[in-house]
Write an enzyme that holds these catalytic residues in place. Structure first.
Site, PDB file in Angstrom:
ATOM      1  N   LEU A  18       1.003  -1.108   0.073  1.00 34.60           N
ATOM      2  CA  LEU A  18       0.081   0.152   0.053  1.00 34.60           C
ATOM      3  C   LEU A  18       0.693   1.131   0.097  1.00 34.60           C
ATOM      4  CD1 LEU A  18      -2.666  -1.121   2.242  1.00 34.60           C
ATOM      5  CD2 LEU A  18      -3.194  -0.206   0.527  1.00 34.60           C
ATOM      6  N   ASP A  37      11.244   3.380   4.022  1.00 33.95           N
ATOM      7  CA  ASP A  37      10.958   1.925   4.629  1.00 33.95           C
ATOM      8  C   ASP A  37      12.453   1.570   4.713  1.00 33.95           C
ATOM      9  OD1 ASP A  37       8.895   0.060   3.417  1.00 33.95           O
ATOM     10  OD2 ASP A  37      10.191  -0.806   3.807  1.00 33.95           O
ATOM     11  N   ASN A  99       2.487   4.277   7.333  1.00 36.31           N
ATOM     12  CA  ASN A  99       1.646   3.116   7.176  1.00 36.31           C
ATOM     13  C   ASN A  99       1.955   2.182   6.942  1.00 36.31           C
ATOM     14  OD1 ASN A  99       0.698   1.749   4.028  1.00 36.31           O
ATOM     15  ND2 ASN A  99       2.263   1.488   3.693  1.00 36.31           N
ATOM     16  N   SER A 151      -7.354  -0.560  10.897  1.00 34.81           N
ATOM     17  CA  SER A 151      -7.448  -1.710   9.840  1.00 34.81           C
ATOM     18  C   SER A 151      -8.886  -2.331  11.107  1.00 34.81           C
ATOM     19  CB  SER A 151      -6.058  -3.539  10.478  1.00 34.81           C
ATOM     20  OG  SER A 151      -6.626  -3.806   9.917  1.00 34.81           O
ATOM     21  N   TYR A 164      -1.968  -6.679  16.901  1.00 33.02           N
ATOM     22  CA  TYR A 164      -2.644  -5.612  15.544  1.00 33.02           C
ATOM     23  C   TYR A 164      -3.791  -4.897  15.737  1.00 33.02           C
ATOM     24  CZ  TYR A 164      -2.887  -4.642  10.837  1.00 33.02           C
ATOM     25  OH  TYR A 164      -3.176  -4.834   9.807  1.00 33.02           O
ATOM     26  N   ALA A 166      -5.299  -3.750  18.574  1.00 33.55           N
ATOM     27  CA  ALA A 166      -4.990  -3.191  19.620  1.00 33.55           C
ATOM     28  C   ALA A 166      -4.107  -1.772  19.810  1.00 33.55           C
ATOM     29  CB  ALA A 166      -4.047  -3.362  20.975  1.00 33.55           C
ATOM     30  N   ALA A 167      -3.705  -2.032  18.386  1.00 36.33           N
ATOM     31  CA  ALA A 167      -2.614  -0.968  17.717  1.00 36.33           C
ATOM     32  C   ALA A 167      -3.273  -0.245  17.114  1.00 36.33           C
ATOM     33  CB  ALA A 167      -1.118  -1.379  17.204  1.00 36.33           C
ATOM     34  N   LYS A 168      -4.010  -0.990  15.753  1.00 36.60           N
ATOM     35  CA  LYS A 168      -4.903  -0.279  14.741  1.00 36.60           C
ATOM     36  C   LYS A 168      -5.962   0.423  15.490  1.00 36.60           C
ATOM     37  CE  LYS A 168      -2.672  -1.300  11.304  1.00 36.60           C
ATOM     38  NZ  LYS A 168      -1.033  -0.357  10.706  1.00 36.60           N
ATOM     39  N   ARG A 199       1.881  -8.910   0.290  1.00 37.26           N
ATOM     40  CA  ARG A 199       2.257  -9.877   1.609  1.00 37.26           C
ATOM     41  C   ARG A 199       1.311  -9.661   3.125  1.00 37.26           C
ATOM     42  NH1 ARG A 199       7.909  -8.395   3.381  1.00 37.26           N
ATOM     43  NH2 ARG A 199       7.133  -6.320   5.341  1.00 37.26           N
TER      44      ARG A 199
END
Ligand code: NAD
Length: 305
Positions: A18, A37, A99, A151, A164, A166-168, A199
């Site tokens: 993305l 990155d 991102n 997410s 993931y 919780a973080a999102k 991925r």
């Protein structure tokens, strides 16, 4: 026509997936782009500048301007260096797209706390870190557009992704507060909740849906969220060319007079959760006032608040 001429954008995790699509989309419409990155695998292991360099080459081949940066978003020193490097080169930062991300999925019972912390570190601390470093610059410019990447796992839940998710979900909390703090300086903060074949979702998406769920189908939504006329404090959910707003409502609820017990709460559950008349609450103290006003009315107390 939405354009980003003379705008400087930082996209984190922009080597593939993305982020790559967002970086190319911004550059195609005139933005100068920092292609950040760290070049890790999906679980956050490794380090390579190859993917970020390749995206810079793609942008330059199309006549755009970009440079690669290998900062780990969760490392504040490296992020500050990236911001300084951008300011030295282009003198401003208009757009920040948070991102970068990793996954370390396991059911909560089996997850090590290191894996919980690492995922929170990259997504939440990493995003906060980047926001914190660009914030004074955007305040000074009286202009900024920030996107946080959430997410469906955080907004709606998904087995095996407590770290993931919780973080999102925390992205929404960060957005809500930064919106209030940024609004007077025209810093607008939005959240993107994408659903794409990358991925990260490898093996979860059937072969037949790979093209439908291409990251490029989401980037137009991201570009609108960072444009001059963008909304603010909005969660845009997107995938396969579908766009929807995710919103948080509070039911009208009830005021229980007299003896408040767990039993009276249970007896009134249907009314407490009745969606009729539910609203979006604009800020925390609007909710506090709503409750205090209702109680004051019930007990005939003058509140003046
Ligand atoms: P991806 O794995 O294809 O790309 C993630 C990129 O982030 C990689 O290039 C990686 O090197 C980089 N990265 C990881 N940790 C980093 C760090 N600490 N510092 C700098 N860069 C780092 O993932 P993707 O599917 O393109 O996902 C992009 C974002 O969208 C992520 O935040 C992800 O959680 C979110 N998201 C994706 C989906 C989906 O369906 N693919 C769904 C919901 C949310």
């Amino acid at each position: 026509m939405i354009r980003f001429d003379n705008r400087v954008a930082i996209v984190t995790g922009a080597g593939i997936g993305l982020g790559r699509s967002h970086a190319l989309g911004l550059a195609a419409r005139g933005a100068k782009v920092v292609v950040n990155d760290l070049g890790v695998d999906a679980s956050g292991v490794g380090c390579s500048s190859a993917a970020a360099n390749a995206v810079v080459d793609e942008i330059e081949a199309l006549g755009g301007e970009a440079f690669a940066n290998g900062a780990d978003v969760s490392n504040s020193e490296q992020v500050i260096n990236m911001i300084n490097q951008t300011m030295q080169r282009w003198g401003r930062i208009d757009i920040l797209v948070n991102n970068a991300g990793i996954l370390r999925d396991k059911s909560f019972a089996k997850m090590s706390f290191d894996d919980f912390s690492k995922v929170v570190d990259v997504h939440l601390t990493g995003s906060a870190n980047c926001c914190h470093s660009v914030w004074p610059i955007m305040q000074e410019q009286k202009y900024g557009r920030i996107v946080l990447t959430s997410s469906a796992s955080g907004l709606y839940g998904n087995f095996g992704q407590s770290n993931y998710g919780a973080a999102k979900a925390a992205m929404v909390g960060l957005m809500n507060v930064l919106h209030h703090e940024g609004v007077r300086d025209d810093i607008r903060v939005n959240t993107l909740a994408p659903s794409a074949a990358t991925r990260m979702t490898h093996n979860l998406v059937p072969e037949t849906a790979l093209d439908l769920l291409a990251p490029e189908k989401i980037t137009p939504g991201l570009l609108y969220l960072v444009s001059e006329d963008s909304p603010t404090k909005t969660i845009l959910s997107a995938g396969a060319g579908c766009f929807a707003q995710t919103r948080i409502f509070e039911t009208e609820g009830i005021m229980i007079q007299g003896d408040v017990t767990p039993e009276t709460v249970a007896q009134n559950w249907k009314n407490i959760t009745d969606p009729a008349g539910q609203t979006e609450i604009p800020d925390a103290f609007t909710q506090t006032r709503k409750y205090a006003k209702r109680a004051a009315e019930a007990y005939d107390i003058k509140l003046n608040w």
